[in-house]
Structures are given as structure tokens and as C-alpha cells.
Design a protein around this motif. Structure first.
Motif, mmCIF file in Angstrom:
data_model
loop_
_atom_site.group_PDB
_atom_site.id
_atom_site.type_symbol
_atom_site.label_atom_id
_atom_site.label_comp_id
_atom_site.label_asym_id
_atom_site.label_seq_id
_atom_site.Cartn_x
_atom_site.Cartn_y
_atom_site.Cartn_z
ATOM 1 N N TRP A 160 42.314 20.970 12.776
ATOM 2 C CA TRP A 160 41.584 21.010 11.508
ATOM 3 C C TRP A 160 40.209 21.656 11.674
ATOM 4 O O TRP A 160 39.669 22.222 10.713
ATOM 5 C CB TRP A 160 41.452 19.610 10.912
ATOM 6 N N ILE A 161 39.653 21.632 12.904
ATOM 7 C CA ILE A 161 38.382 22.313 13.152
ATOM 8 C C ILE A 161 38.558 23.822 13.037
ATOM 9 O O ILE A 161 37.721 24.532 12.453
ATOM 10 C CB ILE A 161 37.838 21.929 14.548
ATOM 11 N N ASN A 162 39.638 24.343 13.579
ATOM 12 C CA ASN A 162 39.896 25.787 13.470
ATOM 13 C C ASN A 162 40.055 26.198 12.008
ATOM 14 O O ASN A 162 39.597 27.275 11.594
ATOM 15 C CB ASN A 162 41.140 26.156 14.275
ATOM 16 N N ASP A 163 40.714 25.344 11.218
ATOM 17 C CA ASP A 163 40.845 25.646 9.787
ATOM 18 C C ASP A 163 39.487 25.588 9.093
ATOM 19 O O ASP A 163 39.195 26.413 8.222
ATOM 20 C CB ASP A 163 41.808 24.643 9.130
ATOM 21 N N ALA A 173 40.714 22.722 4.113
ATOM 22 C CA ALA A 173 39.861 22.062 5.106
ATOM 23 C C ALA A 173 38.629 21.433 4.453
ATOM 24 O O ALA A 173 38.302 20.274 4.717
ATOM 25 C CB ALA A 173 39.447 23.062 6.182
ATOM 26 N N PHE A 174 37.948 22.168 3.609
ATOM 27 C CA PHE A 174 36.756 21.620 2.958
ATOM 28 C C PHE A 174 37.133 20.488 2.000
ATOM 29 O O PHE A 174 36.434 19.480 1.905
ATOM 30 C CB PHE A 174 36.008 22.731 2.217
ATOM 31 N N ALA A 175 38.231 20.663 1.280
ATOM 32 C CA ALA A 175 38.631 19.625 0.331
ATOM 33 C C ALA A 175 39.080 18.350 1.038
ATOM 34 O O ALA A 175 38.898 17.245 0.508
ATOM 35 C CB ALA A 175 39.756 20.157 -0.561
ATOM 36 N N THR A 176 39.640 18.488 2.229
ATOM 37 C CA THR A 176 40.178 17.332 2.933
ATOM 38 C C THR A 176 39.117 16.582 3.722
ATOM 39 O O THR A 176 39.118 15.339 3.748
ATOM 40 C CB THR A 176 41.310 17.776 3.890
ATOM 41 N N ALA A 234 43.391 12.801 8.805
ATOM 42 C CA ALA A 234 42.443 13.616 8.042
ATOM 43 C C ALA A 234 41.061 12.960 8.097
ATOM 44 O O ALA A 234 40.629 12.317 7.143
ATOM 45 C CB ALA A 234 42.910 13.792 6.597
ATOM 46 N N PRO A 235 40.365 13.061 9.228
ATOM 47 C CA PRO A 235 39.038 12.440 9.334
ATOM 48 C C PRO A 235 38.047 13.072 8.360
ATOM 49 O O PRO A 235 38.104 14.275 8.085
ATOM 50 C CB PRO A 235 38.650 12.701 10.793
ATOM 51 N N ARG A 236 37.158 12.244 7.841
ATOM 52 C CA ARG A 236 36.136 12.728 6.914
ATOM 53 C C ARG A 236 34.845 12.991 7.681
ATOM 54 O O ARG A 236 34.482 12.248 8.600
ATOM 55 C CB ARG A 236 35.869 11.703 5.819
#
Length: 205
Positions: free
Chosen positions: A14-17, A30-33, A116-118
Motif C-alpha cells: 500500500w506504500i507503493n500505491d 490509496a489516499f481514500a483508504t 488497511a492501516p490508517r
């Protein structure tokens, strides 16, 4: 507490995204999640609050640029994720002038949902940047006298330096030895008969 190092390029997917959306400025999954209205970001000395403000911030600073972020190392310590990487940056108006800037991202995460960590807060430092050499002028070598092939735009190629012509000495009065003060700037001699600088006595009538 023991740090868990994921290794070279081993950041979570998710960091790469997340970094890809910053590079493309197309904020989607990615930003929305992983961000919300409570997310706080510190970028250098700038502080931004909320996902929409963070999007606007990246658009403002990156819209004139072409960027690519690459993660080199990452560490996970509890709820803290640390990234070390390098960004390749070029202006859209000067795509051949490329610089590479190191960056560090520190994420404070809410891991209530491991899938999906915030991001509760994000601290970013970047730079200083280093020019990327072109094939015509490698690092460690002086640029060749030639300007390069037609259309070549390298910042290391500069026109040769020119020196100002030497100054010529001012006119010297006839009979004055070399190096002496010119006549038109010399101090007037005393008119006293003995040649000293004392005033001649005043004669009262």
C-alpha cells in the motif's frame, strides 16, 4: 521494542500505491483508504491537516514537476513505519534536467485494521538534491569544451569564462619618474623659501 526491518525495497504494497498516487497526482484508492480528515502531515516546515488539504498541497508543489519515488529501506517499530528512499525530479519544461533527492517518511499508523492501516500523522523530509549527470558529462570529469550535440541541454555545459582586460595606468606628467603620482593629482609644494610646510610670516602694514 525491536525494530522489524523489511529490507531493500521491501515496503508494504500500500506504500507503493500511496507514492504512485503522489507521483501521478491521481488520488484514488490509496489516499481514500489510508487518509482521512484527521490525518496530519508535516512536510519540512509546512503543516497540513486533512486528506483534501494534503491532496491540494501535493498538487501545488508537484504539478510543475515529473517525480518518481523509490523506497530503499523501510522499518516497522510498533505503529510507526519509517521509509528511506530517493525521488527523481525534473521540471516539465526542462525534462532533461533531472535531480535526485533523498527523502524520509515517518508514518504513525492506526492498525486497528491490519489490511488497511490508517495514517494518523505523516512527517516528510526531503533533500538536498543532487544533479543527475548526463552521458555527455559524467560526474568527476570536467565538461568538454564542445557544447554537446545539437539539442543537448546539460547544466554542466557552460560557455568559457572571459576575463576583463587589464587596466591601463593613467597619464604621467613629463619628467615624472615611473610609479610616481601623476602631476594632476600631486599635492602642491610649499611656497616658503626654506621649502618647509610652515606658513610664511604675515607682514603687518
Amino acid at each position: 521494542m525491536t525494530a522489524s526491518i523489511t529490507g531493500h525495497g521491501g515496503a508494504p504494497a500500500w506504500i507503493n500505491d500511496f507514492l504512485h498516487e503522489i507521483d501521478t497526482l491521481e488520488f484514488a484508492t490509496a489516499f481514500a483508504t489510508h487518509l482521512d480528515q484527521d490525518t496530519e502531515m508535516t512536510f519540512g516546515t509546512a503543516r497540513v491537516h486533512g486528506v483534501e488539504a494534503i491532496k491540494d498541497f501535493f498538487v501545488k508543489i508537484d504539478a510543475p514537476l515529473v517525480t518518481t519515488h523509490e523506497v530503499i529501506e523501510s522499518w516497522t517499530v510498533g505503529d510507526v513505519l519509517i521509509l528511506r528512499g530517493e525521488a527523481t525530479v525534473a521540471k516539465k519544461t526542462e525534462p532533461d534536467t533531472v535531480v535526485r533527492a533523498p527523502f524520509t517518511h515517518i508514518f504513525h499508523l492506526d492498525r486497528s485494521d491490519e489490511a488497511a492501516p490508517r495514517i494518523r500523522s505523516l512527517h516528510i523530509t526531503a533533500g538536498p538534491s543532487t544533479p543527475t549527470p548526463c552521458s555527455e558529462h559524467p560526474v568527476g570529469r570536467r565538461p568538454a569544451p564542445a557544447r554537446g550535440p545539437p539539442g543537448h541541454r546539460c547544466r554542466r555545459t557552460r560557455p568559457p569564462a572571459t576575463r576583463a582586460p587589464p587596466r591601463r595606468p593613467g597619464p604621467v606628467a613629463r619628467g615624472t619618474r615611473a610609479g610616481a603620482t601623476p602631476l594632476h593629482t600631486a599635492r602642491p609644494r610649499s611656497l616658503h623659501p626654506l621649502g618647509c610646510r610652515m606658513r610664511a610670516p604675515t607682514v603687518r602694514r
